[in-house]
Design a protein around this motif. Structure first.
Motif, PDB file in Angstrom:
ATOM      1  N   HIS A  35       0.835  -1.207   0.000  1.00 28.86           N
ATOM      2  CA  HIS A  35       0.000   0.000   0.000  1.00 28.86           C
ATOM      3  C   HIS A  35       0.873   1.262   0.000  1.00 28.86           C
ATOM      4  O   HIS A  35       0.634   2.190  -0.790  1.00 28.86           O
ATOM      5  N   CYS A  36       1.871   1.300   0.868  1.00 30.29           N
ATOM      6  CA  CYS A  36       2.765   2.468   0.930  1.00 30.29           C
ATOM      7  C   CYS A  36       3.533   2.638  -0.375  1.00 30.29           C
ATOM      8  O   CYS A  36       3.724   3.765  -0.855  1.00 30.29           O
ATOM      9  N   TYR A  37       3.965   1.523  -0.962  1.00 38.83           N
ATOM     10  CA  TYR A  37       4.722   1.574  -2.215  1.00 38.83           C
ATOM     11  C   TYR A  37       3.833   2.128  -3.335  1.00 38.83           C
ATOM     12  O   TYR A  37       4.261   2.968  -4.122  1.00 38.83           O
ATOM     13  N   HIS A  38       2.594   1.661  -3.380  1.00 37.09           N
ATOM     14  CA  HIS A  38       1.671   2.133  -4.416  1.00 37.09           C
ATOM     15  C   HIS A  38       1.375   3.620  -4.245  1.00 37.09           C
ATOM     16  O   HIS A  38       1.292   4.364  -5.223  1.00 37.09           O
ATOM     17  N   LYS A  39       1.221   4.061  -2.993  1.00 33.69           N
ATOM     18  CA  LYS A  39       0.971   5.471  -2.722  1.00 33.69           C
ATOM     19  C   LYS A  39       2.129   6.349  -3.182  1.00 33.69           C
ATOM     20  O   LYS A  39       1.928   7.412  -3.779  1.00 33.69           O
ATOM     21  N   ARG A  40       3.356   5.908  -2.917  1.00 32.67           N
ATOM     22  CA  ARG A  40       4.512   6.746  -3.240  1.00 32.67           C
ATOM     23  C   ARG A  40       4.908   6.661  -4.704  1.00 32.67           C
ATOM     24  O   ARG A  40       5.203   7.673  -5.336  1.00 32.67           O
ATOM     25  N   PHE A  41       4.950   5.446  -5.272  1.00 36.99           N
ATOM     26  CA  PHE A  41       5.495   5.281  -6.616  1.00 36.99           C
ATOM     27  C   PHE A  41       4.441   5.073  -7.701  1.00 36.99           C
ATOM     28  O   PHE A  41       4.769   5.064  -8.882  1.00 36.99           O
ATOM     29  N   GLY A  42       3.192   4.851  -7.318  1.00 39.40           N
ATOM     30  CA  GLY A  42       2.139   4.719  -8.306  1.00 39.40           C
ATOM     31  C   GLY A  42       2.091   3.378  -9.022  1.00 39.40           C
ATOM     32  O   GLY A  42       1.407   3.238 -10.020  1.00 39.40           O
ATOM     33  N   ARG A  43       2.811   2.401  -8.542  1.00 42.42           N
ATOM     34  CA  ARG A  43       2.737   1.055  -9.121  1.00 42.42           C
ATOM     35  C   ARG A  43       2.725   0.038  -7.992  1.00 42.42           C
ATOM     36  O   ARG A  43       3.144   0.330  -6.873  1.00 42.42           O
ATOM     37  N   THR A  44       2.250  -1.148  -8.301  1.00 39.92           N
ATOM     38  CA  THR A  44       2.044  -2.133  -7.244  1.00 39.92           C
ATOM     39  C   THR A  44       3.311  -2.880  -6.866  1.00 39.92           C
ATOM     40  O   THR A  44       3.461  -3.292  -5.724  1.00 39.92           O
ATOM     41  N   THR A  45       4.213  -3.084  -7.817  1.00 34.65           N
ATOM     42  CA  THR A  45       5.471  -3.784  -7.536  1.00 34.65           C
ATOM     43  C   THR A  45       6.614  -3.087  -8.265  1.00 34.65           C
ATOM     44  O   THR A  45       6.377  -2.353  -9.229  1.00 34.65           O
ATOM     45  N   PRO A  46       7.851  -3.337  -7.850  1.00 32.48           N
ATOM     46  CA  PRO A  46       8.994  -2.768  -8.571  1.00 32.48           C
ATOM     47  C   PRO A  46       9.076  -3.322  -9.993  1.00 32.48           C
ATOM     48  O   PRO A  46       8.597  -4.428 -10.267  1.00 32.48           O
ATOM     49  N   VAL A  47       9.672  -2.561 -10.887  1.00 35.10           N
ATOM     50  CA  VAL A  47       9.797  -2.992 -12.280  1.00 35.10           C
ATOM     51  C   VAL A  47      10.694  -4.221 -12.369  1.00 35.10           C
ATOM     52  O   VAL A  47      10.349  -5.199 -13.030  1.00 35.10           O
ATOM     53  N   HIS A  48      11.827  -4.185 -11.696  1.00 37.45           N
ATOM     54  CA  HIS A  48      12.777  -5.298 -11.719  1.00 37.45           C
ATOM     55  C   HIS A  48      13.044  -5.721 -10.277  1.00 37.45           C
ATOM     56  O   HIS A  48      13.680  -4.986  -9.533  1.00 37.45           O
ATOM     57  N   VAL A  49      12.566  -6.894  -9.902  1.00 44.49           N
ATOM     58  CA  VAL A  49      12.724  -7.380  -8.533  1.00 44.49           C
ATOM     59  C   VAL A  49      14.049  -8.116  -8.407  1.00 44.49           C
ATOM     60  O   VAL A  49      14.356  -8.992  -9.218  1.00 44.49           O
ATOM     61  N   GLN A  50      14.839  -7.746  -7.401  1.00 40.68           N
ATOM     62  CA  GLN A  50      16.109  -8.407  -7.123  1.00 40.68           C
ATOM     63  C   GLN A  50      16.057  -8.999  -5.725  1.00 40.68           C
ATOM     64  O   GLN A  50      15.588  -8.355  -4.791  1.00 40.68           O
ATOM     65  N   SER A  51      16.581 -10.204  -5.595  1.00 37.10           N
ATOM     66  CA  SER A  51      16.665 -10.795  -4.263  1.00 37.10           C
ATOM     67  C   SER A  51      17.851 -10.175  -3.528  1.00 37.10           C
ATOM     68  O   SER A  51      18.747  -9.594  -4.147  1.00 37.10           O
ATOM     69  N   LEU A  52      17.856 -10.314  -2.224  1.00 39.92           N
ATOM     70  CA  LEU A  52      18.976  -9.787  -1.437  1.00 39.92           C
ATOM     71  C   LEU A  52      20.269 -10.498  -1.804  1.00 39.92           C
ATOM     72  O   LEU A  52      21.345  -9.895  -1.780  1.00 39.92           O
ATOM     73  N   GLU A  53      20.162 -11.778  -2.151  1.00 42.20           N
ATOM     74  CA  GLU A  53      21.349 -12.528  -2.544  1.00 42.20           C
ATOM     75  C   GLU A  53      21.960 -11.933  -3.810  1.00 42.20           C
ATOM     76  O   GLU A  53      23.187 -11.823  -3.926  1.00 42.20           O
ATOM     77  N   ASP A  54      21.116 -11.525  -4.770  1.00 42.71           N
ATOM     78  CA  ASP A  54      21.613 -10.880  -5.985  1.00 42.71           C
ATOM     79  C   ASP A  54      22.300  -9.559  -5.666  1.00 42.71           C
ATOM     80  O   ASP A  54      23.333  -9.223  -6.250  1.00 42.71           O
ATOM     81  N   VAL A  55      21.724  -8.810  -4.740  1.00 43.33           N
ATOM     82  CA  VAL A  55      22.313  -7.524  -4.349  1.00 43.33           C
ATOM     83  C   VAL A  55      23.695  -7.745  -3.746  1.00 43.33           C
ATOM     84  O   VAL A  55      24.652  -7.025  -4.061  1.00 43.33           O
TER      85      VAL A  55
END
Length: 94
Positions: free
Chosen positions: A57-77
């Motif tokens: 909900h907070c993400y949608h309010k701030r960025f206007g989309r429901t999920t990130p465009v490119h999801v990265q796992s913490l392991e990838d980071v």
């Protein structure tokens, strides 16, 4: 693969609250503190949303989309950061 002290609380929060990679990435982009998730995920207060729903909900309010465009796992980071560090060390020694 050593985990930086900055990312360690995120790994623990993902495991403790059973969050997906997308929820962790959204929370990181929002600047939420993983140590405060316990108070946000309190099940005894029925008016509070479940933690994954609250983050979305907070993400949608701030960025206007429901999920990130490119999801990265913490392991990838972690692996990308380690790769950058090793490249930097190699350049520095040459």
């Amino acid at each position: 693969m050593p985990i930086s002290s900055k990312l360690q609380p995120w790994f623990e929060a993902r495991q403790r609250f059973r969050l997906s990679h997308a929820h962790i990435q959204m929370a990181r982009e929002l600047g939420l503190n993983p140590r405060k998730f316990g108070s946000l995920a309190n099940g005894q207060e029925p008016w509070k949303r479940p933690l994954p729903e609250f983050i979305a909900h907070c993400y949608h309010k701030r960025f206007g989309r429901t999920t990130p465009v490119h999801v990265q796992s913490l392991e990838d980071v972690v692996t990308r950061a380690e790769g950058r560090r090793s490249e930097r060390r190699a350049r520095k020694t040459n």
